[in-house]
Design a protein around this motif. Structure first.
Motif, short mmCIF file in Angstrom:
data_model
loop_
_atom_site.label_atom_id
_atom_site.label_comp_id
_atom_site.label_asym_id
_atom_site.label_seq_id
_atom_site.Cartn_x
_atom_site.Cartn_y
_atom_site.Cartn_z
N PHE A 5 32.62 15.18 2.33
CA PHE A 5 32.15 14.12 1.49
C PHE A 5 33.06 12.91 1.61
CE2 PHE A 5 30.78 17.97 -0.89
CZ PHE A 5 29.42 17.78 -0.75
N MET A 6 32.47 11.73 1.43
CA MET A 6 33.28 10.52 1.32
C MET A 6 33.85 10.44 -0.09
SD MET A 6 30.98 7.66 3.26
CE MET A 6 30.53 7.83 4.99
N ARG A 7 35.02 9.84 -0.20
CA ARG A 7 35.63 9.65 -1.50
C ARG A 7 35.36 8.24 -1.99
NH1 ARG A 7 41.65 12.38 -0.78
NH2 ARG A 7 40.92 14.49 -0.27
N ALA A 8 35.32 8.11 -3.32
CA ALA A 8 35.16 6.77 -3.88
C ALA A 8 36.37 5.93 -3.52
CB ALA A 8 35.00 6.86 -5.40
N ALA A 9 36.15 4.65 -3.31
CA ALA A 9 37.23 3.75 -2.93
C ALA A 9 38.28 3.69 -4.02
CB ALA A 9 36.68 2.35 -2.66
N PRO A 10 39.60 3.61 -3.64
CA PRO A 10 40.64 3.54 -4.64
C PRO A 10 40.49 2.29 -5.49
CG PRO A 10 41.54 4.02 -2.45
CD PRO A 10 40.11 3.66 -2.26
N GLY A 11 40.77 2.45 -6.78
CA GLY A 11 40.76 1.32 -7.67
C GLY A 11 39.42 0.99 -8.28
N VAL A 12 38.36 1.76 -7.95
CA VAL A 12 37.06 1.47 -8.54
C VAL A 12 37.06 1.92 -10.00
CG1 VAL A 12 35.88 1.67 -6.35
CG2 VAL A 12 36.08 3.67 -7.81
N SER A 13 36.17 1.35 -10.81
CA SER A 13 36.13 1.64 -12.22
C SER A 13 35.54 3.02 -12.46
CB SER A 13 35.28 0.58 -12.94
OG SER A 13 33.94 0.65 -12.48
N GLY A 14 35.71 3.53 -13.72
CA GLY A 14 35.16 4.82 -14.07
C GLY A 14 33.65 4.83 -13.98
N ARG A 15 33.00 3.72 -14.33
CA ARG A 15 31.54 3.64 -14.23
C ARG A 15 31.09 3.78 -12.79
NH1 ARG A 15 28.96 -1.60 -16.77
NH2 ARG A 15 30.11 -0.71 -18.54
N SER A 16 31.80 3.14 -11.86
CA SER A 16 31.45 3.23 -10.45
C SER A 16 31.66 4.65 -9.92
CB SER A 16 32.28 2.23 -9.64
OG SER A 16 32.02 0.91 -10.04
N THR A 35 31.38 7.40 -11.65
CA THR A 35 30.28 8.22 -12.18
C THR A 35 29.01 8.00 -11.37
OG1 THR A 35 31.23 8.10 -14.40
CG2 THR A 35 28.90 8.72 -14.22
N LEU A 36 28.72 6.74 -11.05
CA LEU A 36 27.54 6.44 -10.24
C LEU A 36 27.65 7.05 -8.86
CD1 LEU A 36 24.86 4.94 -10.00
CD2 LEU A 36 26.14 2.91 -9.28
N PHE A 37 28.85 7.03 -8.29
CA PHE A 37 29.09 7.62 -6.97
C PHE A 37 28.82 9.13 -7.02
CE2 PHE A 37 31.78 9.54 -3.71
CZ PHE A 37 31.52 8.73 -2.61
N ALA A 38 29.29 9.80 -8.06
CA ALA A 38 29.09 11.24 -8.18
C ALA A 38 27.61 11.58 -8.34
CB ALA A 38 29.89 11.78 -9.36
N ILE A 39 26.90 10.79 -9.13
CA ILE A 39 25.46 11.04 -9.32
C ILE A 39 24.71 10.86 -8.00
CG2 ILE A 39 23.38 10.20 -10.46
CD1 ILE A 39 25.11 9.50 -12.87
N THR A 40 25.05 9.79 -7.27
CA THR A 40 24.40 9.54 -5.99
C THR A 40 24.66 10.66 -5.00
OG1 THR A 40 24.66 7.16 -6.36
CG2 THR A 40 24.14 7.85 -4.13
N ARG A 41 25.85 11.21 -5.02
CA ARG A 41 26.20 12.30 -4.11
C ARG A 41 25.41 13.57 -4.41
NH1 ARG A 41 32.43 13.57 -3.77
NH2 ARG A 41 32.02 14.37 -5.87
#
Length: 381
Positions: free
Chosen positions: A3-14, A16-22
């Motif tokens: 899996f790709m990881r969320a970019a460092p420094g992104v907000s908690g909302r982003s 959460t959206l990344f996890a849902i999309t995955r």
């Protein structure tokens, strides 16, 4: 699967959206399988399998995307066997569509993974550059405890036009905070020139005003060497300047300052915050043609045991919220708690980011120093 990881420094909302999309590809496959194996199998779910690899390519690497495509093929085969749909034109159409989308998704995922690796490499280079120009300050220097923080306005950036440094010398602890007008390569080079001159001059020049002159001379040399072709606007060089604040803390209960067009520092004593405004404003570095007699002078202010002095750039003062309100720096400093300069500055950083809702309009740098506790106490004069 990788899996790709969320970019460092992104907000908690982003995040959460990344996890849902995955999770979406697996939810789609589970939904199709559940429908086809239930009494509701009369619903036509075949076209829902094709988007699964495309959804996976958004958050997964090539291996993960291939895995989702294989799972989609298995789901299609299981449902075809269960519903006795082998040999129907719809099944072959769905499998062909799934194959086309899967190939395109794997290619897209591979391109994205390569780009992410390149961005990660660039980020590591930026971090190294930051440690050269903006080195982390030690927790203690001479008679003061220190802490620093740098926030870049551009998402993902690590360094910009703000600068700071602190050095422990035989003349005392000397600090510099500055802000280069503009951004980009020219701003970074200007910041590096000023910081480099400061680091050398503070050890050899007894007079703090001479340290300032050395920084101004280094900046002038940098402007002479700067290639105008690197600037988006050739006239930009004519408008380049750097606001700078120099400070010196010695064993006595004083702090010496030279302010060249920079926001004045704030000193806090017993939760009372006061701005140390210069008696005679001076123009920034690079605008020496506006500097007439008398010569640059050093101003002295009380800096007692337990006092905290905040040096900052205008990115802190100019941070705004959605209501277009500036960050209330004075009031925030008087309400924050922090046993150490590092803890206090961390709280101030959180308050600044929270006020700006994570969107800074300009780079922001802060340096906090605290004179060791002990000794007589006096009020502001």
């Amino acid at each position: 699967m990788r899996f790709m990881r969320a970019a460092p420094g992104v907000s908690g909302r982003s995040q959460t959206l990344f996890a849902i999309t995955r999770c979406l590809p697996f939810l789609v496959l589970a939904a199709v399988l559940g429908i086809e194996l239930s009494p509701a199998h009369t619903l036509y779910t075949g076209p829902l399998l094709s988007p699964a690899p495309a959804l996976a390519a958004v958050t997964m690497g090539p291996v993960g995307t291939v895995g989702v495509a294989v799972l989609a093929g298995l789901v299609s085969a299981i449902t075809a066997i269960h519903n006795d749909a082998w040999g129907t034109p719809q099944l072959y159409t769905n499998l062909l569509a799934l194959l086309v989308v899967a190939v395109a998704s794997v290619v897209t995922s591979a391109v994205r993974a390569r780009r992410d690796r390149e961005l990660a490499h660039i980020r590591r280079i930026a971090e190294v550059s930051q440690n050269v120009v903006l080195r982390p300050l030690p927790a203690r220097m001479g008679v003061v405890n220190t802490a620093s923080v740098y926030l870049a306005a551009e998402r993902g950036a690590q360094i910009g036009g703000d600068l700071y440094e602190a050095m422990c010398t035989r003349y005392g602890v000397r600090l510099i905070v500055g802000d280069v007008r503009g951004k980009g390569l020219a701003a970074v080079r200007s910041a590096a020139a000023v910081v480099g001159a400061f680091r050398e001059a503070v050890h050899y020049e007894r007079d703090l005003a001479e340290v300032m002159r050395r920084c101004a001379a280094a900046l002038a040399r940098e402007y002479e060497l700067l290639d105008r072709s690197q600037l988006q606007d050739p006239q930009e060089l004519e408008e380049q300047f750097v606001t700078v604040l120099l400070a010196q803390v010695t064993d006595d209960s004083l702090v010496q300052l030279i302010n060249r067009g920079h926001p004045p520092p704030l000193v806090m004593r017993e939760r009372e915050v006061r701005s140390l405004d210069p008696a005679r404003p001076l123009p920034p570095l690079g605008l020496e043609e506006f500097l007439g007699p008398p010569a640059i002078g050093v101003e002295t202010f009380p800096f007692l045991s337990g006092d905290r002095l905040l040096l900052h750039t205008d990115g802190v003062l100019e941070a705004r919220n959605n209501d277009n309100e500036f960050f209330p720096l004075h009031r925030t400093m008087e309400t924050l708690d922090g046993a150490t300069p590092s803890e206090y500055l961390d709280g101030l950083r959180h308050a600044l980011v929270r006020h700006a809702e994570g969107r800074l309009a300009d780079d922001a740098a802060m340096v906090l120093i605290e004179r060791d506790t002990g000794g007589p106490d006096r009020r502001f004069r």
